[in-house]
Design a protein around this motif. Sequence first.
Motif, short mmCIF file in Angstrom:
data_model
loop_
_atom_site.label_atom_id
_atom_site.label_comp_id
_atom_site.label_asym_id
_atom_site.label_seq_id
_atom_site.Cartn_x
_atom_site.Cartn_y
_atom_site.Cartn_z
N SER A 61 -25.60 -16.01 2.18
CA SER A 61 -25.14 -16.36 2.96
C SER A 61 -24.23 -16.58 4.01
O SER A 61 -23.49 -15.56 3.83
CB SER A 61 -25.26 -17.74 2.72
N GLY A 62 -23.71 -16.85 5.10
CA GLY A 62 -22.54 -16.42 4.92
C GLY A 62 -23.02 -16.01 6.96
O GLY A 62 -23.73 -16.45 7.89
N PHE A 63 -21.81 -14.49 6.66
CA PHE A 63 -22.12 -13.77 7.15
C PHE A 63 -23.79 -12.96 8.04
O PHE A 63 -23.96 -12.49 9.00
CB PHE A 63 -20.91 -12.26 7.03
N ALA A 64 -24.14 -13.04 6.83
CA ALA A 64 -26.02 -12.29 6.56
C ALA A 64 -26.37 -13.01 7.24
O ALA A 64 -27.23 -12.94 8.11
CB ALA A 64 -26.13 -12.11 5.15
N TYR A 65 -26.28 -14.72 7.64
CA TYR A 65 -27.20 -15.47 8.73
C TYR A 65 -27.24 -14.72 10.09
O TYR A 65 -28.01 -14.70 10.50
CB TYR A 65 -26.90 -16.85 8.55
N PHE A 66 -25.75 -14.82 10.49
CA PHE A 66 -26.15 -14.01 11.69
C PHE A 66 -25.73 -12.67 11.94
O PHE A 66 -26.92 -12.15 13.15
CB PHE A 66 -24.53 -14.02 12.12
N GLN A 67 -25.70 -12.00 10.66
CA GLN A 67 -26.71 -10.33 11.10
C GLN A 67 -28.11 -10.50 11.22
O GLN A 67 -28.86 -9.20 11.51
CB GLN A 67 -26.76 -9.56 9.45
N GLN A 68 -29.07 -11.72 9.93
CA GLN A 68 -30.43 -11.72 9.86
C GLN A 68 -30.92 -12.18 10.99
O GLN A 68 -32.20 -11.89 11.81
CB GLN A 68 -30.95 -12.52 8.85
N TYR A 69 -30.53 -13.47 11.62
CA TYR A 69 -31.04 -14.29 11.84
C TYR A 69 -30.57 -14.52 13.88
O TYR A 69 -31.22 -15.01 14.88
CB TYR A 69 -30.71 -16.00 12.26
N GLY A 70 -29.24 -13.73 14.12
CA GLY A 70 -28.47 -13.73 15.36
C GLY A 70 -28.18 -15.46 15.54
O GLY A 70 -28.37 -16.40 15.23
N ALA A 71 -26.73 -15.04 16.27
CA ALA A 71 -25.98 -16.33 16.31
C ALA A 71 -27.34 -17.73 17.20
O ALA A 71 -26.54 -19.14 16.69
CB ALA A 71 -25.24 -16.52 17.55
N ASP A 72 -27.53 -17.46 18.06
CA ASP A 72 -28.96 -18.64 18.06
C ASP A 72 -29.39 -19.39 17.12
O ASP A 72 -29.50 -20.19 17.00
CB ASP A 72 -29.78 -17.90 19.54
N ALA A 73 -30.20 -18.67 16.53
CA ALA A 73 -31.39 -19.15 15.45
C ALA A 73 -30.27 -19.95 14.13
O ALA A 73 -30.17 -20.78 13.84
CB ALA A 73 -31.71 -17.71 14.85
N VAL A 74 -28.72 -19.41 13.83
CA VAL A 74 -28.46 -20.08 12.84
C VAL A 74 -27.89 -21.13 13.57
O VAL A 74 -27.59 -22.18 12.86
CB VAL A 74 -26.92 -18.43 13.63
N MET A 75 -26.67 -21.02 14.64
CA MET A 75 -26.44 -22.43 15.32
C MET A 75 -27.77 -23.65 15.51
O MET A 75 -27.31 -24.34 15.88
CB MET A 75 -25.85 -22.21 16.74
N LYS A 76 -28.90 -23.53 15.74
CA LYS A 76 -29.97 -24.39 15.83
C LYS A 76 -30.28 -24.60 14.75
O LYS A 76 -30.89 -26.16 14.24
CB LYS A 76 -31.37 -23.33 17.07
N ASN A 77 -29.92 -23.54 13.41
CA ASN A 77 -30.61 -24.36 11.29
C ASN A 77 -29.48 -24.95 10.96
O ASN A 77 -28.37 -24.62 11.59
CB ASN A 77 -31.55 -23.21 11.11
N ALA A 78 -29.16 -26.24 11.34
CA ALA A 78 -28.27 -27.17 9.90
C ALA A 78 -27.67 -26.52 9.37
O ALA A 78 -26.90 -26.31 8.54
CB ALA A 78 -28.74 -28.51 9.63
N VAL A 79 -28.65 -25.97 7.98
CA VAL A 79 -28.19 -25.71 6.95
C VAL A 79 -26.89 -23.62 7.13
O VAL A 79 -26.26 -23.34 6.80
CB VAL A 79 -29.50 -24.85 5.88
N TYR A 80 -28.57 -22.79 8.24
CA TYR A 80 -27.27 -21.81 8.32
C TYR A 80 -25.72 -22.04 8.91
O TYR A 80 -25.24 -20.80 8.58
CB TYR A 80 -28.48 -20.53 9.18
N ARG A 81 -26.11 -22.73 9.50
CA ARG A 81 -24.88 -23.03 10.62
C ARG A 81 -23.75 -23.94 9.25
O ARG A 81 -23.04 -23.55 9.64
CB ARG A 81 -24.88 -24.27 11.74
N PHE A 82 -23.89 -25.11 8.83
CA PHE A 82 -22.90 -25.08 8.03
C PHE A 82 -22.58 -24.06 6.82
O PHE A 82 -20.84 -23.79 7.04
CB PHE A 82 -23.63 -25.99 6.31
N TRP A 83 -23.27 -22.81 6.40
CA TRP A 83 -22.81 -21.88 5.76
C TRP A 83 -22.22 -21.03 6.51
O TRP A 83 -21.17 -20.06 6.22
CB TRP A 83 -23.68 -21.05 4.65
N ALA A 84 -23.01 -20.54 7.38
CA ALA A 84 -21.92 -18.77 8.46
C ALA A 84 -21.21 -19.96 9.20
O ALA A 84 -20.23 -19.10 9.78
CB ALA A 84 -23.12 -19.06 9.42
#
Length: 142
Positions: A61-84
């Motif tokens: 998790s964390g930086f891996a979310y940016f790599q997998q989903y991109g910044a837009d998707a990470v910032m729109k998802n509360a769980v990904y945004r929390f960890w990233a």
Amino acid sequence: MYTALLYLHSLLRWVIIILLLLNIFRMFSASPNKIGLSKMLLIAAHITLLLGLYQYFFGGSGFAYFQQYGADAVMKNAVYRFWAVEHITGMIAAIIFITVGHISLKKTGHAKRTGVFYIIALILILAVVPWPFREGVGRPWF
């Protein structure tokens, strides 16, 4: 090994919270030798930071979310945004306040100023720890 580091990181949050509470109490009391307990807090916070940075960059998790989903998707998802974003940003800010407080105590001896820095750090930590009751991001108590 990642699981062991995660458990250690999680255990150290309790050490930091307890040390913060003890330090805050001591900063506003007439206790002598405030620097020793402050140094223990500083060491525990920086060890936890190093463990957390390792988990952020090399974990799932964390930086891996940016790599997998991109910044837009990470910032729109509360769980990904929390960890990233939220968890790491809040914790780094809290550790900065702990460090500045310790340096202030060491150089000037202003215990009350250090106490204020520690209170801010405690509030930040309590706000961004993945407590078990937090929906989607909760981790066990221990």
